[in-house]
Design an enzyme around this catalytic site. Structure first.
Site, PDB file in Angstrom:
ATOM      1  N   ARG A   1       0.741 -12.067  21.448  1.00 26.90           N
ATOM      2  CA  ARG A   1       0.354 -12.824  20.262  1.00 26.90           C
ATOM      3  C   ARG A   1       1.186 -12.326  19.090  1.00 26.90           C
ATOM      4  NH1 ARG A   1      -1.599 -15.886  23.219  1.00 26.90           N
ATOM      5  NH2 ARG A   1      -3.752 -16.591  23.384  1.00 26.90           N
TER       6      ARG A   1
ATOM      7  N   GLU B   1       2.293 -19.737  14.122  1.00 23.34           N
ATOM      8  CA  GLU B   1       2.934 -20.735  14.995  1.00 23.34           C
ATOM      9  C   GLU B   1       2.432 -22.123  14.638  1.00 23.34           C
ATOM     10  OE1 GLU B   1       2.081 -19.712  19.040  1.00 23.34           O
ATOM     11  OE2 GLU B   1       2.870 -17.705  18.804  1.00 23.34           O
TER      12      GLU B   1
ATOM     13  N   HIS C   1       6.382 -20.353  22.368  1.00 26.42           N
ATOM     14  CA  HIS C   1       5.119 -19.986  23.034  1.00 26.42           C
ATOM     15  C   HIS C   1       4.950 -20.774  24.333  1.00 26.42           C
ATOM     16  CE1 HIS C   1       0.720 -18.496  22.386  1.00 26.42           C
ATOM     17  NE2 HIS C   1       1.039 -18.522  23.662  1.00 26.42           N
TER      18      HIS C   1
HETATM   19  C1  8YV Z   1      -1.883 -20.914  25.918  1.00 27.53           C
HETATM   20  C2  8YV Z   1      -1.719 -18.503  26.050  1.00 27.53           C
HETATM   21  O1  8YV Z   1      -3.163 -20.959  26.379  1.00 27.53           O
HETATM   22  O2  8YV Z   1      -3.063 -18.056  27.930  1.00 27.53           O
HETATM   23  C3  8YV Z   1      -2.783 -17.769  26.773  1.00 27.53           C
HETATM   24  O3  8YV Z   1      -3.364 -16.837  26.178  1.00 27.53           O
HETATM   25  O4  8YV Z   1      -1.312 -18.101  25.006  1.00 27.53           O
HETATM   26  C4  8YV Z   1      -1.172 -19.772  26.575  1.00 27.53           C
HETATM   27  O5  8YV Z   1      -1.183 -19.845  27.936  1.00 27.53           O
HETATM   28  C5  8YV Z   1      -1.223 -22.224  26.124  1.00 27.53           C
HETATM   29  O6  8YV Z   1      -0.039 -22.174  25.396  1.00 27.53           O
HETATM   30  C6  8YV Z   1      -2.045 -23.382  25.619  1.00 27.53           C
HETATM   31  O7  8YV Z   1      -2.250 -23.276  24.244  1.00 27.53           O
END
Ligand code: 8YV
Length: 316
Positions: free
Chosen positions: A235, A264, A282
């Site tokens: 993150r 983002e 991402h």
């Molecule tokens: C998002 C992610 O869920 O699993 C996570 O924590 O950051 C990603 O897989 C995906 O980009 C959908 O928003």
């Protein structure tokens, strides 16, 4: 039997929309704040919420849904959800762990390779006709070997470390405590600064949320050797982005490979001026195969809750 009222929050691929429209009486909104604009009748009927994306889902949103039983997150990281507020209201939260480990680890490796071997620049060298006109492609840097430091040796961090072993790297890591199942030749560091100072690659694989906010602090970034590279697939909130940008701009570190950012998708424009970075939107878990499995798991959790059965992957 009548279908349960479910709300899908965020932008879903067509196959997920189809599956949810088929299985549920579906309300669809783009963001959590849009929930507040729904009529009271719709809000009161909703039993389950399927969330995709990273916009915060707060207690105020939950209060607008008095009969909500479950928030099913599409993703392993659920830092966008105020899980304490959910627990306080008796709302279950689920996520999608494990099924995306390979994709996210692959993305980390892909960025690391692309950065050191200058893969995007090599592609451009041909696409622009530079190679064909006799220009040499500059030499780049070796990838295999060296020392990799994993910040957060959880499920994804472990997958990255296992891949880096195949690239002949020595593995160091920092977690809250040494991992009993880590190979005995992997070196544990009790502090993030100590890890940062010891490695060529600092790979951030922490969970997001308040407990890891700026965990890769200015002091951690300043501890990194001049030739080292920071990788983040977790993150944006885990890294002091201003400190990272300063280190990149001044050459205090060699580079960064980033799949995640603060704010983002509004990436800090300072990143765009740098040539010692590789930036990705991402997309760590973003293969068709994995996203289909993630969304099936999200729906399996909703279905379990609606059927009064145990949840598949609960987090609270
Ligand atoms: C998002 C992610 O869920 O699993 C996570 O924590 O950051 C990603 O897989 C995906 O980009 C959908 O928003």
């Amino acid at each position: 039997m009548s279908k349960a009222n479910v709300i899908a929050v965020g932008t879903y691929p067509a196959w997920d929309q189809d599956a949810m429209r088929e299985g549920y009486e579906l309300t669809e909104v783009a963001t959590p704040d849009d929930i507040l604009d729904l009529t009271q009748e719709i809000r009161t009927g909703l039993r389950a919420l399927a969330l995709i994306g990273h916009k915060p889902l707060t207690g105020a949103h939950m209060d607008a849904l008095p009969n909500l039983e479950i928030i099913a997150n599409y993703g392993v990281g659920y830092d966008a959800i105020d899980d304490a507020a959910a627990s306080a209201r008796g709302i279950k939260v689920t996520n999608t762990p494990d099924v995306l480990n390979d994709d996210v680890a692959d993305t980390a490796l892909a960025m690391m390779l692309a950065l050191t071997r200058q893969i995007p620049q090599g592609h451009a060298h041909i696409q622009t006709g530079a190679w064909q006109s006799g220009q040499r492609f500059p030499l780049n840097r070796q990838f295999s070997g060296g020392v990799a430091g994993i910040m957060g040796l959880g499920r994804i961090g472990r997958e990255i470390a296992d891949r880096l072993v195949a690239f002949k790297m020595d593995i160091h890591y920092h977690s809250r405590a040494p991992k009993p199942d880590a190979p005995s030749n992997w070196v544990y560091h009790a502090t993030p600064e100590s890890l940062a100072a010891a490695v060529d690659w600092l790979v951030v694989a922490l969970v997001g949320g308040a407990q890891t906010e700026n965990y890769v602090s200015r002091a951690v970034i300043q501890a990194m050797p001049e030739e080292s590279i920071l990788v983040n697939i977790s993150r944006g909130s885990t890294v002091d982005e201003d400190a990272l940008l300063t280190a990149l701009e001044t050459g205090a570190i060699r580079g960064a490979a980033l799949d995640v950012f603060r704010n983002e998708p509004n990436v800090d424009p300072r990143f765009l001026k740098l040539d010692n970075v590789i930036l990705q939107p991402h997309q760590g878990s973003g293969s068709v195969e994995t996203r289909k499995i993630m969304s099936a798991l999200q729906r399996a959790n909703i279905d379990a809750q609606l059927a009064g059965e145990p949840l598949v992957t609960p987090v609270n």
